[in-house]
Design an enzyme around this catalytic site. Structure first.
Site, PDB file in Angstrom:
ATOM      1  N   CYS A 136      50.129  50.851  41.536  1.00  0.00           N
ATOM      2  CA  CYS A 136      50.349  50.521  42.945  1.00  0.00           C
ATOM      3  C   CYS A 136      49.654  51.546  43.851  1.00  0.00           C
ATOM      4  CB  CYS A 136      51.846  50.400  43.233  1.00  0.00           C
ATOM      5  SG  CYS A 136      52.211  49.657  44.833  1.00  0.00           S
ATOM      6  N   HIS A 155      54.218  46.728  38.958  1.00  0.00           N
ATOM      7  CA  HIS A 155      54.835  47.949  38.422  1.00  0.00           C
ATOM      8  C   HIS A 155      55.321  47.803  36.980  1.00  0.00           C
ATOM      9  CE1 HIS A 155      55.159  50.277  42.239  1.00  0.00           C
ATOM     10  NE2 HIS A 155      54.952  49.065  42.722  1.00  0.00           N
ATOM     11  N   GLU A 179      56.406  50.208  35.199  1.00  0.00           N
ATOM     12  CA  GLU A 179      57.441  51.214  34.934  1.00  0.00           C
ATOM     13  C   GLU A 179      58.859  50.687  35.169  1.00  0.00           C
ATOM     14  OE1 GLU A 179      55.588  51.049  37.546  1.00  0.00           O
ATOM     15  OE2 GLU A 179      56.380  52.107  39.285  1.00  0.00           O
TER      16      GLU A 179
END
Lengths: 79, 220
Positions: B87, B194, B196
Site C-alpha cells: 500500500c 494488504h 498482512e
C-alpha cells in the site's frame, strides 16, 4: 535571495478524478460556460541564487521532489 | 531464523499487522525507524508497511522516499535484498524508483475499503512460489490505489513478466487491472491490497506471500 512560483499539474493524458468532480460541480452551476478545469499545486519558493550555477539548475533540483514526471509536469509561473 | 526489517515512517499505520504476519511464518521482525541512515547488519529482507507516511504531503510516499534509509535499501536491493512494499510502501517504492509507475487517486474519487480478489499473474516469482490457490482474497484500503503506467512502459513490463497480481474486478481504475508488480530482477515487489491482514482475518490468503518470502530466503 530570489523568489519564484512553481506550478505542478497532472499531465493531460492522465485522468484526474478530483478535477472532474470540480468541473462537474461548476458546470451544474454555470452550465457549459465552463469548458474545463485542471487542479494543480503551486509552490512559492525563496532561494539563494548564488548557491546554484543557474536558475535552470535550481529548477531541475527542486523538480526531482516536487514533480512526479511519470504523471505530472512542472514549470515556473511567469508573471 | 531470518530477520526482516519493517520500516517505520512518520504516520506508518500497519506495522503491527506486518509483525504478526512475519511471526506467523516464523520470520523474525525488526522495526527500523526511517531516520536510520543504514539498515543494520543481519537483515535478510525489508517490508515497507502501509499507512500515510508524512500524511501524504506532496504525493503519497514522496517525502518518505527521500529518507536516508531509502538510499540504503535501494543499494541493498540492487544486490538482491528482497523488499516488499504494501500500500503506502508500494507508493514509496515507486517514488523512490525501486518500481516503475506510480499510484494515483482512485477513479471513483472514493476511499476504498473492501475485500478484493486477485489473479496471480506471475506464479514463478519469489513472492508467489508458496501460493497454491488460483486467486487471493485480500483487503484493499486506499484513496491512492490506482496503479498508473504509460502504455510504452506497460508493454516493457509485460515483456519482462513484471506484473504479479491483477484485480479480478478493476475496482480502482488501475492500468491493466494491476494490483501488484515486481522489479526486473524480481526481488522488489509492491502490492496495493494488504496481505498482512491475513493473520487477523478469517481468510488468510495473504500469509502465503510471507510464506513465499521465507521459502525464497531458505533456498537462496
Amino acid at each position: 535571495m530570489e523568489k519564484i512560483e512553481f506550478v505542478v499539474f497532472i499531465k493531460d493524458e492522465v485522468y484526474d478524478p478530483q478535477s472532474s468532480a470540480i468541473l462537474d460541480k461548476l458546470q451544474k452551476k454555470h452550465g457549459n460556460k465552463i469548458a474545463s478545469i485542471k487542479q494543480g499545486k503551486i509552490f512559492s519558493i525563496e532561494y539563494d541564487s548564488e548557491k546554484f550555477s543557474s536558475k535552470s539548475q535550481f529548477i531541475n533540483e527542486i523538480s526531482e521532489l516536487l514533480v512526479n514526471k511519470t504523471v505530472e509536469n512542472g514549470k515556473v509561473l511567469e508573471k | 531464523m531470518y530477520s526482516v526489517a519493517v520500516l517505520r515512517f512518520l504516520a506508518s499505520l500497519d506495522i503491527q499487522a506486518v509483525l504478526d504476519s512475519l511471526e506467523c511464518v516464523q520470520l523474525k521482525p525488526c522495526v527500523i525507524d526511517s531516520s536510520y541512515s543504514e539498515l543494520p547488519p543481519g537483515i535478510d529482507a525489508v517490508v515497507l508497511p502501509g499507512g500515510f507516511s508524512y500524511a501524504d504531503y506532496l504525493r503519497p510516499g514522496a517525502l518518505a522516499a527521500t529518507e536516508p534509509i531509502i538510499a540504503s535499501i535501494i543499494d541493498r536491493a540492487r544486490n538482491g535484498l528482497p523488499v516488499l512494499g504494501i500500500c503506502n510502501g508500494f507508493q514509496i517504492c515507486c517514488e523512490a524508483g525501486l518500481l516503475p509507475g506510480t499510484l494515483l487517486r482512485n477513479t471513483s474519487n472514493e476511499f476504498i475499503c473492501d475485500r478484493v480478489s486477485l489473479k496471480i499473474s506471475d506464479k514463478s516469482s519469489i513472492w508467489t512460489a508458496a501460493i497454491y490457490k488460483k486467486k487471493l482474497n485480500l483487503i484493499l484500503k486506499s484513496s491512492y490505489g490506482r496503479y498508473y503506467i504509460d502504455s510504452t512502459s506497460l508493454r516493457a513490463m509485460l515483456d519482462r513478466q513484471q506484473i504479479v497480481f491483477r484485480y479480478r474486478e478493476n475496482i480502482n481504475g488501475s492500468t491493466d487491472s494491476i494490483a501488484g508488480i515486481r522489479n526486473v530482477d524480481g526481488n522488489v515487489m509492491g502490492v496495493m491490497p494488504h496481505p498482512e491482514y491475513g493473520s487477523r482475518l478469517k481468510f488468510n490468503d495473504g500469509i502465503s506471500i510471507f510464506r513465499s518470502l521465507k521459502s525464497y530466503m531458505a533456498s537462496a
